[in-house]
Design a protein around this motif. Structure first.
Motif, mmCIF file in Angstrom:
data_model
loop_
_atom_site.group_PDB
_atom_site.id
_atom_site.type_symbol
_atom_site.label_atom_id
_atom_site.label_comp_id
_atom_site.label_asym_id
_atom_site.label_seq_id
_atom_site.Cartn_x
_atom_site.Cartn_y
_atom_site.Cartn_z
ATOM 1 N N THR A 1 -27.950 13.375 -5.402
ATOM 2 C CA THR A 1 -27.710 13.967 -6.714
ATOM 3 C C THR A 1 -28.211 15.410 -6.770
ATOM 4 O O THR A 1 -27.765 16.180 -7.614
ATOM 5 C CB THR A 1 -28.367 13.136 -7.838
ATOM 6 O OG1 THR A 1 -29.782 13.074 -7.596
ATOM 7 C CG2 THR A 1 -27.793 11.735 -7.874
ATOM 8 N N GLY A 2 -29.104 15.778 -5.860
ATOM 9 C CA GLY A 2 -29.629 17.138 -5.814
ATOM 10 C C GLY A 2 -28.704 18.134 -5.137
ATOM 11 O O GLY A 2 -28.952 19.336 -5.178
ATOM 12 N N TRP A 3 -27.646 17.660 -4.510
ATOM 13 C CA TRP A 3 -26.695 18.585 -3.895
ATOM 14 C C TRP A 3 -25.960 19.330 -5.001
ATOM 15 O O TRP A 3 -25.422 18.715 -5.921
ATOM 16 C CB TRP A 3 -25.692 17.842 -3.031
ATOM 17 C CG TRP A 3 -26.200 17.470 -1.677
ATOM 18 C CD1 TRP A 3 -27.264 18.007 -1.016
ATOM 19 C CD2 TRP A 3 -25.652 16.476 -0.803
ATOM 20 N NE1 TRP A 3 -27.418 17.414 0.200
ATOM 21 C CE2 TRP A 3 -26.437 16.468 0.360
ATOM 22 C CE3 TRP A 3 -24.585 15.602 -0.901
ATOM 23 C CZ2 TRP A 3 -26.177 15.635 1.427
ATOM 24 C CZ3 TRP A 3 -24.332 14.762 0.164
ATOM 25 C CH2 TRP A 3 -25.113 14.775 1.316
ATOM 26 N N GLU A 4 -25.938 20.629 -4.905
ATOM 27 C CA GLU A 4 -25.260 21.446 -5.910
ATOM 28 C C GLU A 4 -24.113 22.177 -5.247
ATOM 29 O O GLU A 4 -24.158 23.372 -5.028
ATOM 30 C CB GLU A 4 -26.237 22.422 -6.544
ATOM 31 C CG GLU A 4 -27.314 21.736 -7.348
ATOM 32 C CD GLU A 4 -28.248 22.717 -8.018
ATOM 33 O OE1 GLU A 4 -27.931 23.911 -8.060
ATOM 34 O OE2 GLU A 4 -29.286 22.274 -8.485
ATOM 35 N N GLY A 5 -23.096 21.460 -4.901
ATOM 36 C CA GLY A 5 -21.953 22.054 -4.233
ATOM 37 C C GLY A 5 -20.762 21.136 -4.351
ATOM 38 O O GLY A 5 -20.606 20.436 -5.348
ATOM 39 N N THR A 6 -19.969 21.131 -3.327
ATOM 40 C CA THR A 6 -18.735 20.354 -3.364
ATOM 41 C C THR A 6 -18.860 19.037 -2.612
ATOM 42 O O THR A 6 -17.858 18.381 -2.369
ATOM 43 C CB THR A 6 -17.580 21.178 -2.769
ATOM 44 O OG1 THR A 6 -17.887 21.483 -1.400
ATOM 45 C CG2 THR A 6 -17.364 22.457 -3.546
ATOM 46 N N GLU A 7 -20.080 18.652 -2.229
ATOM 47 C CA GLU A 7 -20.270 17.424 -1.482
ATOM 48 C C GLU A 7 -19.920 16.222 -2.345
ATOM 49 O O GLU A 7 -20.490 16.035 -3.409
ATOM 50 C CB GLU A 7 -21.717 17.284 -0.997
ATOM 51 C CG GLU A 7 -22.177 18.354 -0.043
ATOM 52 C CD GLU A 7 -22.744 19.584 -0.740
ATOM 53 O OE1 GLU A 7 -22.714 19.667 -1.984
ATOM 54 O OE2 GLU A 7 -23.217 20.481 -0.025
ATOM 55 N N TYR B 1 -20.943 7.573 13.835
ATOM 56 C CA TYR B 1 -21.408 8.890 13.408
ATOM 57 C C TYR B 1 -21.143 9.047 11.923
ATOM 58 O O TYR B 1 -20.315 8.359 11.346
ATOM 59 C CB TYR B 1 -20.730 10.014 14.206
ATOM 60 C CG TYR B 1 -19.228 9.970 14.190
ATOM 61 C CD1 TYR B 1 -18.501 10.675 13.233
ATOM 62 C CD2 TYR B 1 -18.527 9.221 15.129
ATOM 63 C CE1 TYR B 1 -17.118 10.624 13.219
ATOM 64 C CE2 TYR B 1 -17.147 9.171 15.129
ATOM 65 C CZ TYR B 1 -16.445 9.880 14.171
ATOM 66 O OH TYR B 1 -15.072 9.825 14.153
ATOM 67 N N PHE B 2 -21.895 9.960 11.302
ATOM 68 C CA PHE B 2 -21.744 10.217 9.877
ATOM 69 C C PHE B 2 -20.661 11.252 9.634
ATOM 70 O O PHE B 2 -20.502 12.210 10.396
ATOM 71 C CB PHE B 2 -23.053 10.742 9.264
ATOM 72 C CG PHE B 2 -24.132 9.708 9.164
ATOM 73 C CD1 PHE B 2 -24.055 8.687 8.225
ATOM 74 C CD2 PHE B 2 -25.235 9.757 9.991
ATOM 75 C CE1 PHE B 2 -25.059 7.742 8.117
ATOM 76 C CE2 PHE B 2 -26.240 8.818 9.896
ATOM 77 C CZ PHE B 2 -26.147 7.808 8.958
ATOM 78 N N LEU B 3 -19.933 11.069 8.536
ATOM 79 C CA LEU B 3 -18.955 12.034 8.048
ATOM 80 C C LEU B 3 -19.340 12.440 6.642
ATOM 81 O O LEU B 3 -19.904 11.639 5.898
ATOM 82 C CB LEU B 3 -17.554 11.415 8.006
ATOM 83 C CG LEU B 3 -16.912 11.077 9.336
ATOM 84 C CD1 LEU B 3 -15.627 10.296 9.106
ATOM 85 C CD2 LEU B 3 -16.634 12.340 10.136
ATOM 86 N N ILE B 4 -19.031 13.677 6.280
ATOM 87 C CA ILE B 4 -19.203 14.135 4.911
ATOM 88 C C ILE B 4 -17.851 14.568 4.382
ATOM 89 O O ILE B 4 -17.058 15.174 5.106
ATOM 90 C CB ILE B 4 -20.241 15.276 4.805
ATOM 91 C CG1 ILE B 4 -20.538 15.583 3.341
ATOM 92 C CG2 ILE B 4 -19.797 16.508 5.573
ATOM 93 C CD1 ILE B 4 -21.771 16.448 3.129
ATOM 94 N N LYS B 5 -17.563 14.205 3.146
ATOM 95 C CA LYS B 5 -16.322 14.596 2.477
ATOM 96 C C LYS B 5 -16.700 15.561 1.373
ATOM 97 O O LYS B 5 -17.593 15.291 0.571
ATOM 98 C CB LYS B 5 -15.612 13.369 1.891
ATOM 99 C CG LYS B 5 -14.366 13.698 1.086
ATOM 100 C CD LYS B 5 -13.252 14.228 1.964
ATOM 101 C CE LYS B 5 -11.952 14.357 1.202
ATOM 102 N NZ LYS B 5 -11.603 15.701 0.829
ATOM 103 N N THR B 6 -16.019 16.706 1.366
ATOM 104 C CA THR B 6 -16.246 17.688 0.313
ATOM 105 C C THR B 6 -14.983 17.863 -0.502
ATOM 106 O O THR B 6 -13.898 17.484 -0.074
ATOM 107 C CB THR B 6 -16.685 19.044 0.893
ATOM 108 O OG1 THR B 6 -15.664 19.526 1.753
ATOM 109 C CG2 THR B 6 -17.995 18.920 1.667
ATOM 110 N N ASP B 7 -15.148 18.445 -1.663
ATOM 111 C CA ASP B 7 -14.031 18.640 -2.577
ATOM 112 C C ASP B 7 -13.004 19.625 -2.040
ATOM 113 O O ASP B 7 -11.819 19.511 -2.312
ATOM 114 C CB ASP B 7 -14.569 19.120 -3.929
ATOM 115 C CG ASP B 7 -13.537 19.070 -5.039
ATOM 116 O OD1 ASP B 7 -12.650 18.187 -4.981
ATOM 117 O OD2 ASP B 7 -13.625 19.885 -5.954
ATOM 118 N N ASP B 8 -13.454 20.599 -1.269
ATOM 119 C CA ASP B 8 -12.553 21.660 -0.822
ATOM 120 C C ASP B 8 -12.221 21.627 0.661
ATOM 121 O O ASP B 8 -11.560 22.523 1.168
ATOM 122 C CB ASP B 8 -13.127 23.024 -1.196
ATOM 123 C CG ASP B 8 -14.492 23.270 -0.582
ATOM 124 O OD1 ASP B 8 -15.085 22.324 -0.042
ATOM 125 O OD2 ASP B 8 -14.967 24.408 -0.647
#
Length: 73
Positions: A19-25, A44-51
Motif C-alpha cells: 500500500t506504500g507504493w506510490e506509482g503504477t504498481e 520467479y516473481f513478476l510485477i504488473k504495472t498500469d503502464d
C-alpha cells in the motif's frame, strides 16, 4: 501484512501489493515453474504495472521488511 505473511498466498497463486507504493504498481505474483526451450525454469516473481507489461521483480530489503503488504484480486 508482512512479506513473510503474504508469501504462502503468493505461492498459492494469489497477488499482492504494498500500500506504500506510490506509482503504477498494480500487483506482484509468483510465476510457477515452467520450461523454456525444453529446459526447466525456476519460479520467479513478476510485477504488473498500469503502464507496462509484466516485468521480472525481486523484492528489496525494504519490501521484505515492510508491513504494508495486502492481497489483491
Amino acid at each position: 501484512m508482512t512479506f513473510e505473511a503474504i508469501l504462502p498466498a503468493l505461492k498459492a497463486g494469489k497477488r499482492a501489493v504494498r500500500t506504500g507504493w506510490e506509482g503504477t504498481e498494480l500487483f506482484v505474483e509468483l510465476q510457477a515453474p515452467t520450461t523454456f526451450k525444453d529446459d526447466p525454469l525456476n519460479p520467479y516473481f513478476l510485477i504488473k504495472t498500469d503502464d507496462e507489461a509484466y516485468s521480472m521483480w525481486s523484492p528489496t530489503d525494504c519490501d521484505i521488511l515492510a508491513t504494508d503488504w495486502q492481497l489483491v484480486d
